[in-house]
Write a protein that holds these residues in place. Structure first.
Motif, PDB file in Angstrom:
ATOM      1  N   ARG A 115       0.846  -1.189   0.000  1.00  0.00           N
ATOM      2  CA  ARG A 115       0.000   0.000   0.000  1.00  0.00           C
ATOM      3  C   ARG A 115       0.887   1.247   0.000  1.00  0.00           C
ATOM      4  O   ARG A 115       2.071   1.184   0.305  1.00  0.00           O
ATOM      5  CB  ARG A 115      -0.914   0.032   1.228  1.00  0.00           C
ATOM      6  CG  ARG A 115      -1.953  -1.068   1.272  1.00  0.00           C
ATOM      7  CD  ARG A 115      -3.004  -0.882   0.189  1.00  0.00           C
ATOM      8  NE  ARG A 115      -4.090  -1.850   0.345  1.00  0.00           N
ATOM      9  CZ  ARG A 115      -4.101  -3.049  -0.214  1.00  0.00           C
ATOM     10  NH1 ARG A 115      -3.060  -3.459  -0.942  1.00  0.00           N
ATOM     11  NH2 ARG A 115      -5.130  -3.863  -0.043  1.00  0.00           N
ATOM     12  N   TYR A 116       0.266   2.382  -0.340  1.00  0.00           N
ATOM     13  CA  TYR A 116       0.978   3.660  -0.308  1.00  0.00           C
ATOM     14  C   TYR A 116       0.137   4.660   0.471  1.00  0.00           C
ATOM     15  O   TYR A 116      -1.084   4.758   0.272  1.00  0.00           O
ATOM     16  CB  TYR A 116       1.209   4.194  -1.720  1.00  0.00           C
ATOM     17  CG  TYR A 116       1.764   5.604  -1.763  1.00  0.00           C
ATOM     18  CD1 TYR A 116       3.086   5.872  -1.409  1.00  0.00           C
ATOM     19  CD2 TYR A 116       0.965   6.687  -2.135  1.00  0.00           C
ATOM     20  CE1 TYR A 116       3.594   7.155  -1.431  1.00  0.00           C
ATOM     21  CE2 TYR A 116       1.466   7.980  -2.173  1.00  0.00           C
ATOM     22  CZ  TYR A 116       2.784   8.218  -1.814  1.00  0.00           C
ATOM     23  OH  TYR A 116       3.277   9.497  -1.838  1.00  0.00           O
ATOM     24  N   VAL A 117       0.785   5.387   1.374  1.00  0.00           N
ATOM     25  CA  VAL A 117       0.116   6.434   2.144  1.00  0.00           C
ATOM     26  C   VAL A 117       0.770   7.771   1.809  1.00  0.00           C
ATOM     27  O   VAL A 117       1.948   7.981   2.119  1.00  0.00           O
ATOM     28  CB  VAL A 117       0.211   6.166   3.659  1.00  0.00           C
ATOM     29  CG1 VAL A 117      -0.385   7.338   4.441  1.00  0.00           C
ATOM     30  CG2 VAL A 117      -0.504   4.874   4.020  1.00  0.00           C
ATOM     31  N   PRO A 118       0.055   8.685   1.140  1.00  0.00           N
ATOM     32  CA  PRO A 118       0.619  10.003   0.847  1.00  0.00           C
ATOM     33  C   PRO A 118       0.614  10.878   2.093  1.00  0.00           C
ATOM     34  O   PRO A 118      -0.258  10.725   2.965  1.00  0.00           O
ATOM     35  CB  PRO A 118      -0.326  10.559  -0.217  1.00  0.00           C
ATOM     36  CG  PRO A 118      -1.632   9.892   0.076  1.00  0.00           C
ATOM     37  CD  PRO A 118      -1.305   8.524   0.608  1.00  0.00           C
ATOM     38  N   ASN A 119       1.568  11.776   2.181  1.00  0.00           N
ATOM     39  CA  ASN A 119       1.624  12.686   3.323  1.00  0.00           C
ATOM     40  C   ASN A 119       0.495  13.706   3.256  1.00  0.00           C
ATOM     41  O   ASN A 119      -0.304  13.824   4.191  1.00  0.00           O
ATOM     42  CB  ASN A 119       2.982  13.393   3.359  1.00  0.00           C
ATOM     43  CG  ASN A 119       3.101  14.340   4.538  1.00  0.00           C
ATOM     44  OD1 ASN A 119       2.869  13.961   5.673  1.00  0.00           O
ATOM     45  ND2 ASN A 119       3.445  15.592   4.268  1.00  0.00           N
ATOM     46  N   VAL A 120       0.422  14.432   2.133  1.00  0.00           N
ATOM     47  CA  VAL A 120      -0.628  15.431   1.929  1.00  0.00           C
ATOM     48  C   VAL A 120      -1.067  15.373   0.475  1.00  0.00           C
ATOM     49  O   VAL A 120      -0.237  15.315  -0.429  1.00  0.00           O
ATOM     50  CB  VAL A 120      -0.124  16.866   2.257  1.00  0.00           C
ATOM     51  CG1 VAL A 120      -1.224  17.886   1.958  1.00  0.00           C
ATOM     52  CG2 VAL A 120       0.302  16.976   3.702  1.00  0.00           C
ATOM     53  N   LEU A 121      -2.353  15.390   0.240  1.00  0.00           N
ATOM     54  CA  LEU A 121      -2.916  15.478  -1.106  1.00  0.00           C
ATOM     55  C   LEU A 121      -3.946  16.599  -1.120  1.00  0.00           C
ATOM     56  O   LEU A 121      -4.572  16.885  -0.100  1.00  0.00           O
ATOM     57  CB  LEU A 121      -3.582  14.152  -1.503  1.00  0.00           C
ATOM     58  CG  LEU A 121      -2.659  12.989  -1.896  1.00  0.00           C
ATOM     59  CD1 LEU A 121      -3.479  11.749  -2.202  1.00  0.00           C
ATOM     60  CD2 LEU A 121      -1.804  13.357  -3.110  1.00  0.00           C
TER      61      LEU A 121
END
Length: 338
Positions: free
Chosen positions: A247-253
């Protein structure tokens, strides 16, 4: 597509790697590395660092000493490094506990997630996510390390994601192996796709992926047990579940810098971002100036004109038996008795 002989990192991810490298050097906070990074970027970088430095005449790090009237010792205020640490502390200051309401898998959850090791890894990943823009998680296992599988966190610049309709469909993690040097680089690529993990080994250069090698050609990959082989992709491990084990978790979108790019638009924005970096330059300039002003202030003396004797142009002054000499380059005063 990963192909032998391709540029490395892949061309479309070059700007991500460069942006991550810039955030990394501020996160680390080594003054020598800050200066080296911006000096190199001012000469060669294709990612906008050169243009930004050319436009910002007052850039602090990387600016040749000859451009300053009075050279000063550059000091770094470790503010950038505190930002990711503060972010991780806010997110994970309290221990996270995974609970299965049915109780059916609670024992397994306690074994994998509700442990000091996982909590420490989670905090570390949170700081990296803040500094670099995102974090990947993948399921790994090694019977020589533990009897159970666990979650491994991977930094944003060590993965090549593939998206479809905004969903992560596959991701290739890569690492440089022992024995690599400035000429030959060994890379282990692990492509996580639905239901399996494809392993491959390449020997190339710092800027080229190079040629595909047999996994047995390197000690770090020789022990990987494969379940099958695909002529198109290579050897793989079957997960026995039809899921993507990463999985990937972005910091801020959203990330406005890459909002028009088909793949990069889904990648997060770092807290050490392009809009804060010019401010960090100026804060280091002020910090360095304050320390210099304090040092100069220690040499200042105040005396009434009535008590001073002018010894002539360039010769200084005398206060009783004390001779005062002004250094115009340092704007300081030295003195000696007699």
């Amino acid at each position: 597509m990963i192909k032998a002989g391709m540029a490395w990192p892949p061309t479309e991810l070059g700007k991500v790697v460069e942006r991550t490298r810039e955030s990394q050097v501020w996160w680390e906070g080594d003054p020598a590395k800050l200066d080296d990074y911006y000096q190199a970027g001012n000469r060669t970088s294709p990612s906008g660092v050169k243009d930004r430095l050319s436009a910002a005449y007052n850039a602090f790090w990387g600016r040749p000493v000859s451009q300053t009237t009075t050279p000063i010792k550059r000091l770094h205020a470790p503010i950038a490094g505190d930002i990711p640490k503060l972010s991780a502390s806010c997110l994970f200051s309290e221990t996270l506990t995974v609970v299965d309401p049915t109780g059916a898998t609670q024992e397994r959850a306690d074994l994998i997630f509700n442990t000091p090791t996982f909590h420490g890894d989670l905090f570390t990943a949170g700081e990296s996510c803040s500094a670099l823009g995102g974090s990947y998680q993948r399921v790994v296992w090694d019977e020589e390390v533990a009897d159970n599988a666990w979650i491994d966190f991977v930094d944003a610049d060590k993965a090549i994601p593939e998206y479809k309709w905004g969903r992560l469909t596959a991701v290739t993690f890569w690492s440089e192996l022992a024995g690599s040097d400035e000429r030959d680089v060994w890379r282990h690529l692990e492509r996580y796709e639905k239901g399996r993990i494809v392993h491959s080994l390449y020997k190339g250069t710092p800027t080229n992926l190079g040629s595909a090698m047999d996994l047995d050609a390197h000690d770090d990959t020789a022990g990987i047990t494969l379940n099958g082989f695909d002529d198109e992709t290579g050897g793989y491990v079957d997960l026995e579940v039809d899921e993507l084990a990463a999985r990937y978790v972005p910091n801020v979108l959203p990330n406005p810098e890459w909002r028009n790019h088909n793949t990069l638009r889904y990648l997060g924005r770092a807290d050490i971002s392009t809009d804060t970096i010019p401010l960090l330059h100026e804060l280091d300039r002020i910090y360095s100036s304050l320390v210099r002003d304090f040092r100069i202030g220690q040499a200042r003396m105040f005396a009434s004109d009535d008590l001073l004797e002018n010894l002539g142009a360039g010769k200084g002054m005398a206060l009783g038996s004390v001779r005062l000499t002004v250094d115009p380059t340092l704007m300081s005063v030295s003195y000696r008795s007699g």
